[in-house]
Design a protein around this motif. Structure first.
Motif, short mmCIF file in Angstrom:
data_model
loop_
_atom_site.label_atom_id
_atom_site.label_comp_id
_atom_site.label_asym_id
_atom_site.label_seq_id
_atom_site.Cartn_x
_atom_site.Cartn_y
_atom_site.Cartn_z
N GLU A 1 0.83 -1.21 0.00
CA GLU A 1 0.00 0.00 0.00
C GLU A 1 0.86 1.26 0.00
OE1 GLU A 1 -2.72 -0.38 3.28
OE2 GLU A 1 -4.20 -1.36 1.98
N GLU A 2 1.89 1.23 0.82
CA GLU A 2 2.82 2.37 0.85
C GLU A 2 4.22 1.81 1.03
OE1 GLU A 2 0.25 5.53 3.31
OE2 GLU A 2 2.41 5.76 3.49
N LEU B 1 8.26 3.14 1.07
CA LEU B 1 9.22 4.24 0.99
C LEU B 1 10.57 3.64 0.62
CD1 LEU B 1 10.08 7.24 1.59
CD2 LEU B 1 10.60 6.47 3.87
N GLU C 1 14.46 4.57 -0.13
CA GLU C 1 15.42 5.67 0.08
C GLU C 1 16.80 5.19 -0.32
OE1 GLU C 1 16.14 8.95 3.58
OE2 GLU C 1 15.13 7.08 4.05
N TRP D 1 14.72 9.55 -2.89
CA TRP D 1 13.72 8.69 -2.25
C TRP D 1 12.41 8.78 -3.00
CZ3 TRP D 1 9.35 11.21 -0.52
CH2 TRP D 1 9.47 12.59 -0.33
N GLN E 1 8.09 7.57 -2.48
CA GLN E 1 7.05 6.91 -1.70
C GLN E 1 5.99 6.45 -2.69
OE1 GLN E 1 6.22 9.25 1.65
NE2 GLN E 1 5.73 7.47 2.86
N LEU E 2 5.76 5.16 -2.75
CA LEU E 2 4.95 4.61 -3.83
C LEU E 2 3.88 3.66 -3.31
CD1 LEU E 2 8.06 3.36 -5.76
CD2 LEU E 2 6.81 5.39 -6.43
N THR E 3 2.90 3.42 -4.17
CA THR E 3 1.98 2.31 -3.98
C THR E 3 2.30 1.32 -5.09
OG1 THR E 3 0.27 3.75 -3.11
CG2 THR E 3 -0.46 1.65 -4.00
N ASN F 1 4.50 -0.10 4.62
CA ASN F 1 3.46 -0.10 5.65
C ASN F 1 2.08 0.01 5.00
OD1 ASN F 1 4.79 2.86 5.61
ND2 ASN F 1 2.57 3.03 5.85
N HIS G 1 -1.77 1.81 4.89
CA HIS G 1 -2.06 3.25 4.78
C HIS G 1 -2.07 3.97 6.12
CE1 HIS G 1 -2.45 3.58 0.57
NE2 HIS G 1 -3.50 2.78 0.45
N PHE H 1 0.82 11.44 9.56
CA PHE H 1 0.85 11.22 8.10
C PHE H 1 1.64 12.34 7.41
CE2 PHE H 1 -1.13 11.88 3.89
CZ PHE H 1 -0.77 10.68 3.30
N HIS I 1 5.23 11.97 8.07
CA HIS I 1 5.72 10.80 7.35
C HIS I 1 5.93 11.10 5.87
CE1 HIS I 1 6.27 6.67 6.30
NE2 HIS I 1 5.20 6.65 5.53
N MET I 2 5.03 11.85 5.32
CA MET I 2 5.13 12.17 3.89
C MET I 2 6.15 13.28 3.62
SD MET I 2 3.00 10.24 2.24
CE MET I 2 2.19 10.91 0.83
N ARG I 3 6.72 13.81 4.68
CA ARG I 3 7.73 14.86 4.57
C ARG I 3 7.22 16.05 3.78
NH1 ARG I 3 13.19 11.71 2.91
NH2 ARG I 3 12.92 9.94 4.22
N ASN J 1 1.91 10.53 -7.70
CA ASN J 1 2.09 9.44 -6.75
C ASN J 1 1.72 9.84 -5.33
OD1 ASN J 1 2.73 6.85 -6.39
ND2 ASN J 1 4.91 7.19 -6.14
N MET J 2 2.20 10.99 -4.95
CA MET J 2 1.94 11.48 -3.61
C MET J 2 0.45 11.74 -3.42
SD MET J 2 4.64 11.67 -1.79
CE MET J 2 6.35 12.07 -1.67
N LEU K 1 -1.35 8.57 -2.88
CA LEU K 1 -1.15 8.08 -1.51
C LEU K 1 -2.03 8.85 -0.53
CD1 LEU K 1 2.71 7.56 -1.28
CD2 LEU K 1 0.96 5.82 -1.21
N ALA L 1 -5.62 7.71 -0.92
CA ALA L 1 -5.84 6.37 -0.35
C ALA L 1 -5.87 6.43 1.16
CB ALA L 1 -4.74 5.44 -0.82
N HIS L 2 -4.98 7.24 1.73
CA HIS L 2 -4.92 7.36 3.19
C HIS L 2 -6.21 7.97 3.73
CE1 HIS L 2 -2.72 7.63 7.01
NE2 HIS L 2 -3.52 8.66 7.22
N ARG M 1 -9.08 5.46 3.58
CA ARG M 1 -8.99 4.44 4.63
C ARG M 1 -9.38 5.05 5.99
NH1 ARG M 1 -5.41 0.18 4.74
NH2 ARG M 1 -6.28 -0.17 2.68
#
Lengths: 438, 189
Positions: A81-82, A84, A86, A101, A103-105, A135, A137, B100, B103-105, B128-129, B132, B135-136, B139
Motif C-alpha cells: 500500500e505504501e 518508501l 530511500e 527517495w 514513496q509509492l503504492t 506499511n 495506509h 501522516f 511521514h510524507m515529509r 504518486n503522492m 497516496l 488512499a490514506h 482508509r
C-alpha cells in the motif's frame, strides 16, 4: 512502532477502566481506537519482495558533470500500500535534481521507477544499499529493511588543458613525434652539416659550406622529432599534503597531473603514472585515448596515505620508467627527496619537478588571519613564513644545480600559465625572424 | 516548517478535526457545567494546533492522550457519551493526519524564492503522492465512520455483564496484550 504501542496502551487503558468500573460506556468509547487498530492489522503488509535495478546515465563522468541515477522497481510479492524507498547516496555527491527517495503504492507485480541527478568532486562513489519501508495506509504496521542495489559512479579529476610542453629526454622512441631526439634525420630544426651523399635532396645542400671547399658538397642535417616515454609521479604522501579549510594541495597536484598526462598523450607520447604514497599505484605506460582514460581513473581513485615504507622516496621503483626517459614528479617536495632525485638524474633520467608551493598555500590562510585580527603574534608568523620560504628556495636551488628542471607553482596562479612560461617552446612569428647577413 | 497550510487537503482536514474534537469535548463538558473542563480542552486544542503549525511530533501523542483521558474521565463523571465519542474519533483523525504529514515529509516552502523548497513542494504535488494522500484519507474515513458507528451502537445497546463474562474479556485482553508484545519484539529484532 511507537505509534502502535501508544495506541494499544490507550485501548488497554479504556478496557481496563471499563472492566474496573464495569461500565460499558467506557468500553464503547474505545471503539474508534479498536477499529483503527484492527483495520491496520488486517491490512498489515507482508515482507516486501522487490527487485530493484540501478541504472546510471554514465558510470564515469567529468568533474562537476551531472549523472542521473535511475532505480527501476519491480514488486514480486503482494501489493504494497505504501512503500518508501530511500537510496543511500555516497558521501561527497550532491543531489542537484530530483530526490533520492520515493514513496509509492505498488500493486502485486507492479513496476515503478524514480531518478535523481548528482554531481560530485573527483572520486569513486560506490552505491550499495537502498532502505525500504513498507506499511499499510494507516502506518502502524511496518516492514523495514535494506536491499543491496550495487552501482558505481566515478568522477574524473578536473584537468587543466595545457599546450605542447617542451621536454628533452635523452632517449626517444622510434616513432615520429614532437620531441627533438638529439639524432640527425628528417625534421625541421637545423642539427648539423655532413658531406653530401648520393640521393640527398638538392634543397638540403648547404651551398655556403660547399663554396668554401673545392670539389666537396655538404648537406644540412635536421634533428629528428620523436615521441618519448614520460613517467608521471604523483606524490600522495599524507605528510606532504597541506589542507586549508576545504582546499587541499593534493587536489591541485591531481588536476596538474591530469593536465600533464593529457598534454603528453596528445603529443603522442607513451605515458605512465605512479601514485606514490599509500602504496605504489601504477598505471603502466601506454598511448592514446585509452591510456588517458586509465590515467584519469587512477587519478580519480588517488588518495593521500600514510605508509612507513613509503614515507621517503627511497623505494621509488625506478625500473618502472624506461632508461633515460622523461620523469615528471608532481610533489610539494621535502628535503629528504633531494637525494633520490639527484640519483635519478645521475642515472640519465630527464627530471622535471612541478612543485605546488605548500608555503605559499598555507601563507594565504595566515594572511587572511592577519587581516582578521592584527594581533601581536602576527609578526612571529611573518618571520616564520620568511624563514620557510628561504629554506624552500634553497632546496629548489640545490635541485636546479644538479640539472633538474623545477617549476615552483603557487597554486593560486593558473597552472597552464605557469607551464606556458616555463616549458612551452616560444613560436616566433615569421615576420619577426631577423636574418643576419655576414 | 509550516504544516497549517490551506494548500494541502490533509492539513486542512487535520485543522478541522482538531477544532471538531475540541468543540465536541468542550460542549460535552460545558453542557454538564464543568467549565474547568471546557477551558482545559480549549487550551489543549489550541496547544495541539500550535504543535501542528510547528510540526512537533510529540504534540500528536500528547493531544490524543489528553483527549482520551478527558473522555475517560468524562464518561466516569456522567458527561453525555455522544460528545465524548465524537471527540475521541476527531482526536484520532487529527493524531493520524499529524503523523501522516510528517511521514510524507511535506512542508510548505518557508521561502517562496527558495528554489530547493519549491522543488520539494512540487515533488509532493506529483501524482504518486496525491494518490497516496487520497488512499490514506479514504482508509481513515472508513475507519472513523466504522468506529463512530460501532461506538454509537455500543452506547445505545445496553448489556449487563456478568462476572464470568468480564473475566473472559479480561483474559482475552491479556492474551491480546501478550500477542502484541510478542509482535513488537519480533519487529524490533
Amino acid at each position: 512502532m511507537r505509534r502502535l504501542l501508544f495506541l494499544s496502551l490507550l485501548v488497554y487503558g479504556f478496557i481496563f477502566a471499563g472492566l474496573m468500573t464495569l461500565s460499558g460506556n467506557v468500553l464503547a468509547l474505545a471503539m474508534p481506537l479498536v477499529i483503527y487498530l484492527i483495520a491496520a492489522f488486517v491490512y498489515s503488509p507482508d515482507k516486501p519482495k522487490l527487485m530493484i535495478t540501478r541504472r546510471m546515465s554514465a558510470p564515469i563522468v567529468q568533474h562537476d558533470a551531472p549523472a542521473t541515477v535511475t532505480l527501476l522497481i519491480h514488486n514480486q510479492g503482494e501489493q504494497l500500500e505504501e512503500v518508501l524507498l530511500e537510496d543511500m547516496v555516497p558521501q561527497g555527491l550532491t543531489i542537484t535534481d530530483g530526490e533520492a527517495w520515493a514513496q509509492l503504492t505498488l500493486p502485486a507485480g507492479g513496476k515503478a521507477e524514480f531518478s535523481y541527478t548528482v554531481t560530485g568532486q573527483r572520486g569513486n562513489y560506490p552505491f550499495r544499499y537502498l532502505r525500504t519501508s513498507a506499511n499499510e495506509h494507516l502506518g502502524l504496521f511496518r516492514h523495514q529493511g535494506w536491499l543491496e542495489v550495487a552501482g558505481n559512479l566515478m568522477v574524473l579529476p578536473e584537468s587543466r588543458r595545457l599546450e605542447h610542453l617542451d621536454i628533452r629526454p635523452l632517449r626517444t622512441r622510434g616513432y615520429a613525434g614532437p620531441i627533438p631526439s638529439r639524432l640527425a634525420g628528417s625534421g625541421t630544426d637545423f642539427f648539423g652539416v655532413r658531406e653530401y651523399q648520393l640521393g640527398d635532396p638538392l634543397r638540403w645542400i648547404n651551398w655556403r659550406a660547399g663554396a668554401r671547399h673545392q670539389h666537396t658538397l655538404f648537406t644540412n642535417e635536421f634533428e629528428m622529432e620523436r615521441i618519448a616515454d614520460v613517467g608521471l609521479i604523483l606524490d600522495a604522501r599524507q605528510n606532504n599534503n597541506v589542507v586549508v579549510g576545504n582546499d587541499s594541495l593534493f587536489e591541485h597536484a591531481i588536476s596538474a597531473t591530469a593536465g600533464l598526462a593529457e598534454a603528453f598523450l596528445n603529443d603522442g607520447n607513451r605515458v605512465g603514472l605512479l601514485v606514490y604514497g599509500r602504496g605504489l599505484e601504477m598505471t603502466y605506460p601506454g598511448y592514446g585515448k585509452v591510456q588517458r582514460e586509465h590515467i584519469m581513473q587512477a587519478l580519480a581513485h588517488a588518495r593521500t596515505g600514510d605508509s612507513l615504507v613509503f614515507e621517503s622516496m627511497d623505494y621509488l621503483p625506478v625500473r618502472f620508467f624506461p632508461a633515460k626517459s622523461q620523469i615528471v614528479l608532481v610533489s610539494p617536495l621535502r628535503e629528504e627527496d633531494l637525494s633520490i632525485l639527484t640519483r635519478l638524474r645521475a642515472r640519465g633520467y630527464q627530471v622535471l619537478v612541478i612543485s605546488p608551493d605548500p608555503v605559499a598555500f598555507e601563507a594565504q590562510q595566515y594572511a587572511l588571519k592577519a587581516t582578521a585580527d592584527a594581533s601581536a603574534g602576527d609578526t612571529g608568523v611573518q618571520l616564520a613564513l620568511r624563514i620557510t620560504r628561504v629554506e624552500r628556495e634553497l632546496m629548489l636551488r640545490r635541485l636546479r644545480r644538479v640539472g633538474i628542471q623545477v617549476i615552483n607553482w603557487q597554486v593560486d596562479q593558473p597552472f597552464d600559465k605557469v607551464m606556458r612560461s616555463a616549458l612551452v617552446r616560444p613560436v616566433i612569428p615569421t615576420n619577426r625572424i631577423v636574418r643576419i647577413e655576414r | 516548517m509550516n504544516l497549517s497550510t490551506p494548500v494541502f487537503t490533509v492539513a486542512r482536514i487535520m485543522t478541522i478535526s482538531t477544532l471538531v474534537a475540541t468543540a465536541a469535548m468542550a460542549l460535552g463538558y460545558g453542557l454538564n457545567e464543568q467549565f474547568l473542563g471546557v477551558l482545559l480542552f480549549i487550551a489543549l486544542g489550541l496547544l495541539w494546533l500550535v504543535g501542528q503549525r510547528y510540526a512537533v511530533q510529540a504534540f500528536a501523542g500528547l493531544g490524543l492522550l489528553g483527549f482520551t483521558t478527558g473522555a475517560l474521565l468524562g464518561a466516569l463523571y456522567g458527561i453525555a457519551n455522544g460528545w465524548l465519542l465524537v471527540g475521541i474519533a476527531a482526536a484520532l483523525v487529527t493524531w493520524d493526519l499529524h503523523h501522516f504529514i510528517l511521514h510524507m515529509r511535506v512542508a510548505e516552502p518557508e521561502d517562496a524564492d527558495n528554489a530547493e523548497a519549491n522543488r520539494a513542494f512540487a515533488n509532493f504535488r506529483n501524482e504518486n503522492m496525491r494518490a497516496l494522500e487520497r488512499a490514506h484519507l479514504q482508509r481513515l474515513a472508513l475507519v472513523t465512520a466504522a468506529g463512530l458507528l460501532l461506538g454509537g451502537l455500543a452506547l445505545t445497546i445496553r448489556l449487563t455483564l456478568r462476572f464470568g463474562v468480564v473475566l473472559v474479556l479480561g483474559l482475552v485482553a491479556i492474551f491480546g496484550l501478550s500477542r502484541l508484545i510478542r509482535y513488537l519484539r519480533q519487529e524490533s529484532d
